[in-house]
Design an enzyme around this catalytic site. Structure first.
Site, PDB file in Angstrom:
ATOM      1  N   CYS A 240       0.826  -1.217   0.000  1.00 33.17           N
ATOM      2  CA  CYS A 240       0.000   0.000   0.000  1.00 33.17           C
ATOM      3  C   CYS A 240       0.860   1.268   0.000  1.00 33.17           C
ATOM      4  O   CYS A 240       0.352   2.353  -0.264  1.00 33.17           O
ATOM      5  CB  CYS A 240      -0.934   0.013   1.209  1.00 33.17           C
ATOM      6  SG  CYS A 240      -2.146  -1.334   1.191  1.00 33.17           S
TER       7      CYS A 240
ATOM      8  N   THR B 119     -10.106 -24.848   1.384  1.00 30.12           N
ATOM      9  CA  THR B 119     -10.564 -25.026   0.009  1.00 30.12           C
ATOM     10  C   THR B 119     -11.349 -26.338  -0.113  1.00 30.12           C
ATOM     11  O   THR B 119     -11.590 -27.032   0.880  1.00 30.12           O
ATOM     12  CB  THR B 119      -9.371 -25.049  -0.962  1.00 30.12           C
ATOM     13  OG1 THR B 119      -8.634 -26.267  -0.756  1.00 30.12           O
ATOM     14  CG2 THR B 119      -8.460 -23.858  -0.743  1.00 30.12           C
TER      15      THR B 119
ATOM     16  N   PRO C  62      -9.139 -31.143   1.209  1.00 32.34           N
ATOM     17  CA  PRO C  62      -8.796 -31.183   2.635  1.00 32.34           C
ATOM     18  C   PRO C  62      -7.325 -30.834   2.877  1.00 32.34           C
ATOM     19  O   PRO C  62      -6.436 -31.251   2.136  1.00 32.34           O
ATOM     20  CB  PRO C  62      -9.077 -32.644   3.024  1.00 32.34           C
ATOM     21  CG  PRO C  62     -10.080 -33.117   2.017  1.00 32.34           C
ATOM     22  CD  PRO C  62      -9.720 -32.415   0.736  1.00 32.34           C
TER      23      PRO C  62
ATOM     24  N   ALA D 154      -6.636 -21.227   1.813  1.00 32.03           N
ATOM     25  CA  ALA D 154      -6.307 -20.110   0.918  1.00 32.03           C
ATOM     26  C   ALA D 154      -6.704 -18.789   1.577  1.00 32.03           C
ATOM     27  O   ALA D 154      -7.724 -18.711   2.280  1.00 32.03           O
ATOM     28  CB  ALA D 154      -7.013 -20.270  -0.422  1.00 32.03           C
TER      29      ALA D 154
ATOM     30  N   GLY E 178      -6.161 -14.128   1.271  1.00 32.76           N
ATOM     31  CA  GLY E 178      -5.703 -12.955   0.523  1.00 32.76           C
ATOM     32  C   GLY E 178      -6.507 -12.611  -0.711  1.00 32.76           C
ATOM     33  O   GLY E 178      -7.673 -12.992  -0.861  1.00 32.76           O
TER      34      GLY E 178
ATOM     35  N   TYR F 112     -14.508  13.522  23.789  1.00 41.15           N
ATOM     36  CA  TYR F 112     -14.728  14.898  23.328  1.00 41.15           C
ATOM     37  C   TYR F 112     -13.875  15.895  24.099  1.00 41.15           C
ATOM     38  O   TYR F 112     -13.821  15.887  25.322  1.00 41.15           O
ATOM     39  CB  TYR F 112     -16.202  15.278  23.473  1.00 41.15           C
ATOM     40  CG  TYR F 112     -16.415  16.780  23.496  1.00 41.15           C
ATOM     41  CD1 TYR F 112     -16.081  17.548  22.384  1.00 41.15           C
ATOM     42  CD2 TYR F 112     -16.922  17.418  24.625  1.00 41.15           C
ATOM     43  CE1 TYR F 112     -16.249  18.925  22.403  1.00 41.15           C
ATOM     44  CE2 TYR F 112     -17.094  18.799  24.652  1.00 41.15           C
ATOM     45  CZ  TYR F 112     -16.753  19.541  23.538  1.00 41.15           C
ATOM     46  OH  TYR F 112     -16.908  20.902  23.554  1.00 41.15           O
TER      47      TYR F 112
END
Length: 822
Positions: free
Chosen positions: A44, A274, A277, A281, A283, A426
């Site tokens: 990023c 997934t 077995p 996975a 991302g 506040y």
């Protein structure tokens, strides 16, 4: 026996899974494969390194192979690409730079291959001047090219997060930047009403913005590249950044038996396992469940990827851990603005036919009386039960914490009443006693309780103007500086004394600047028996939506001068230390800043300079319009850290006002009053109007008295009329084909001869000119008062025209430099 766990890919998901797994299981054998050199980096932050906001490249590297080995005892194998998987045998095939091709067995496998940039098959796409940005090598290549080739002009294709961040950072490097987006607006997570605020910020920061226009082709032209768009426009640049989205990097899984979605994303269950077995996975490569809509979606974000890595590791280590979905909470910086969103937007909810309501508030970041209070716009989306479905915010300060609070409430399945009840910290430098989040909750509660009915500016066009009353409850000063077409001005503080000016038989559509005074007016009027709706977000939201990027102007709007010694073009800079009076109107909302400016200018002498510091975003454009209309000179205007700084010189000649700092047009419209109903004069009116329109001018034709006959339909229209009105109708020409000449009419023979000559000489008929005028956007307005006098009903006039009175005409005439009476 120790587990053997393989991880395919590092960065957010893979690296998080590896580190978490080691913390949970000291005995596990953990091997990480990474195709490139870098296993964990701040993806990023890549645009900001290119833009030189991040100075040191090393700060982008979160973990190195050596540090992962030393701290977590993980066998990191870089330059090692996993090319295939065999779940039955529990092996992967690896193509390694050092070891060649080999197989590695596993007990558990975590897939974190990420996504790759989309490169569509556009002619010329393989040019060495076109780049994508996904990793450190991409970053190094782009940065090196810019520096070595002395790049001055760049085109960014795609208005998503990466595209917008790259546009800003390239601009920060001093490049001229054009951002091209095929969709109508940038930033898909944001609805149009919020995206336009960011679009305006880009244009104000001298980024040229081209919307609703995709790329047709690229072509190298020596040291430059030509970008041809679908519209036919052509752009020339030194480099192109391609940022039109990503696709999951999962081709190596084809034939593995692992189930993939329609677009190639890996399908997982709530434990991130997934269809095979022992294979997990995480991302950007997986489909997730949308936390709000419960639909399967792909949302490539770093935060969710980190959490998914942790959850996958938990399940491998024997802990029961589930992923409950992604909200899509995201944020980005765009020059002096911050834009953030969470949950669903309107576009998604409409597509899924999920009912919702929406409100807007436009508060400031902290107590307005404390210096540095900056405005923000907050949009809240919720349903009839009060469940929060999404939120979006744009502003210069405090945007992140407001969206974070709402995101938390969404995650905890909270409602708008929870926003109203939240007790948030506040003190004047940090917030207000009623935080913007609380305010959004209050407004939403009022809507759900039926204390006020609301509508949006986009919904305004659905209302019949003849059957409703549009009421602007702002001050006269605000109204004169800009208002919605067709509105009448009844300031809220005088409303109780002016109720007799309103018709109880017609619904009232009220609006103010941001919605608060409109709500107060709605409560007053409702309790006096009126049917009222308040426009949520007010004139501020409406003004934002009416912004259209100027795709015709040059990128740079700065005033230039020629150095008398070198003859080089340089940017003209106003000596900002030279001013006579400082006026700080930070924290004030419209019309406060302009009122203070006017009061200060009135006290100053001709030629003196006023420096104004404001925080209201609307002041950027308002000050330009105000200076033009009041013959004061706007010497300079700029944005710095969320504040607007303007220098106004009193008493300038409007002819020499520096137009380089203003995007508002000078008076260049054309207004024509058509009083006559004669054929030759009607022809003249429409010929002039169509000619002016062809030169790009805005033209208004105002038809009054006998001129209304030009607009009558030729066929009979059945309407209820009194005796006198019927007589008038019978005596007057019924439409353009029955008009007479002003001279030499000869009982109608003259007009027939005129039409025959026009046809023989290929001159457009009056009827053709009328249709051409409507097609070119010329405003044809029938005077309502004259219609009443002459007994004409709207049903009797041609389609596509407007109805108005003297106020409408005078407003158009005010912005015209030609005003004809025919």
């Amino acid at each position: 026996m120790a587990k053997k766990v393989l991880l395919v890919g590092g960065v957010a998901g893979g690296a998080s899974a590896a580190a978490r797994l080691r913390r949970l299981d000291e005995t596990a054998e953990i091997i990480m494969f990474e195709r490139d050199q870098h296993i964990s980096f701040a993806n990023c932050g890549l645009p900001y390194y290119i833009g030189q906001n991040i100075k040191e490249r090393s700060k982008l590297l979160v973990q190195t192979p050596q540090s992962m080995q030393e701290r977590f005892a993980i066998d990191v194998r870089i330059h090692s690409e996993v090319t295939s998987i065999n779940p039955d045998r529990k092996t992967v095939t690896v193509n390694s730079k050092d070891r060649g091709i080999y197989e590695e067995s596993y007990d558990y496998l975590v897939l974190s291959p990420g996504a790759k940039a989309i490169r569509p098959p556009i002619p010329g796409i393989d040019s060495d001047k076109i780049f994508t940005l996904r990793n450190i090598p991409d970053t190094d290549t782009i940065k090196s090219f810019i520096e070595k080739q002395e790049v001055r002009q760049a085109v960014v294709i795609g208005g998503g997060f990466i595209g917008v961040e790259m546009a800003e950072n390239l601009k920060d490097r001093g490049l001229e930047v054009t951002l091209v987006e095929a969709a109508p607006h940038i930033l898909p997570p944001f609805d149009t009403d919020m995206a336009v605020i960011v679009e305006k910020e880009l244009e104000n920061s001298n980024v040229k913005l081209l919307l609703s226009d995709g790329v047709k082709s690229f072509e190298d032209k020596g040291s430059t590249i030509e970008v041809v768009l679908n519209s036919g426009k052509s752009l020339t640049a030194d480099t192109v950044i391609l940022a039109i989205g990503v696709t999951p990097d999962t081709r190596f899984l084809k034939g593995s038996g692992i189930e993939l979605g329609a677009k190639g994303h890996i399908l997982v269950n709530e434990k991130l396992e997934t269809s095979c077995p022992g294979v997990y996975a995480v991302g950007d490569a997986i489909e997730v469940v949308d936390f709000v809509t419960k639909q399967n979606v792909a949302i490539p974000l770093a935060g969710p990827a980190n959490k998914q890595g942790r959850i996958a590791a938990d399940n491998i280590a024997g802990l029961t851990s589930t992923y409950k979905g992604t909200q899509g909470t995201s944020i980005l910086k765009v020059f002096s603005l911050t834009a953030a969103s969470t949950g669903s937007n309107e576009r998604t909810l409409k597509r899924l036919t999920i009912p919702y309501k929406v409100i807007y508030v436009h508060p400031v970041s902290h107590a307005s009386y404390y210096p540095g209070a900056l405005p923000l716009s907050l949009k809240l989306i919720f349903n009839e039960e009060g469940t929060i479905l999404g939120a979006q915010a744009v502003g210069s300060d405090g945007v992140d914490k407001r969206i974070d609070v709402i995101a938390t409430v969404i995650r905890l399945k909270g409602k708008v009443s929870d926003l109203a009840e939240l007790e948030l910290c506040y003190a004047p430098p940090f917030s207000s006693a009623k935080d913007p989040v609380n305010m959004a909750g209050y407004v939403a509660e009022n809507v759900l309780a039926g204390r006020v009915e609301t509508f949006t500016y986009e919904e305004l066009e659905n209302y019949n103007k003849e059957e409703t009353q549009l009421v602007d409850v702002r001050t006269e000063f605000e109204f004169e500086n800009g208002h919605l077409e067709g509105a009448i001005n009844l300031p809220v503080d005088k409303l109780r004394q002016e109720l007799d000016k309103l018709d109880k038989s017609k619904p009232i559509l009220a609006y103010c600047q941001v919605g608060l005074r409109g709500y107060i007016a709605s409560r007053i009027l409702t309790q006096h028996g009126f049917n009222v709706k308040n426009m949520t977000g007010g004139y501020k939201s409406a003004s934002a939506l009416r912004f259209k990027p100027d795709s015709t102007t040059a990128v740079s709007k700065k005033k230039s001068i020629i150095d008398p010694d070198t003859q080089l073009i340089k940017e003209a800079k106003f000596p900002t230390k030279d001013y006579d009076k400082l006026l700080d109107v930070s924290g004030l909302s419209c019309p406060g800043p302009l009122m203070q400016v006017k009061a200060s200018i009135d006290e100053m002498g001709n030629g003196q300079i006023l420096k104004v510091v404001a925080s209201d975003p609307g002041f950027y454009e308002d000050s330009k319009a105000w200076c033009i209309r009041t013959n004061n000179e706007l010497l300079d205007i700029k944005k710095e850290q969320g504040q607007i700084i303007a220098y106004v010189k009193k008493g300038s000649d409007p002819k020499i006002t520096n137009q380089s700092v203003s995007t508002l047009p000078m008076k260049d419209n054309k207004t024509i009053v058509v009083f006559s109903g004669d054929l030759d004069k009607a022809m003249a009116a429409f010929i002039i109007a169509n000619g002016a329109a062809s030169m790009g001018k805005k033209v208004t034709l105002f038809f009054t008295f006998w001129g209304l006959n030009i607009l009558r339909k030729s066929e009979h229209v059945s309407v209820k009329k009194g005796f006198i009105d019927k007589m008038f109708g019978l005596m007057m020409p019924k439409g353009s084909k029955e008009l007479n000449l002003s001279n030499m009419n000869m009982m109608g023979m003259g007009s027939k001869m005129m039409r025959m000559v026009m046809k023989n000489k290929n001159v457009s008929s009056l009827e053709e000119l009328i249709q051409a005028a409507l097609a070119s956007g010329i405003e044809i307005v029938a005077c309502q008062m004259s219609m009443d006098v002459m007994g004409l009903q709207p049903e009797e006039l041609i389609d596509g025209i407007k109805y108005g009175g003297v106020g409408y005409y005078l407003n158009e005439a005010e912005d015209s430099n030609v005003n004809l009476f025919i």
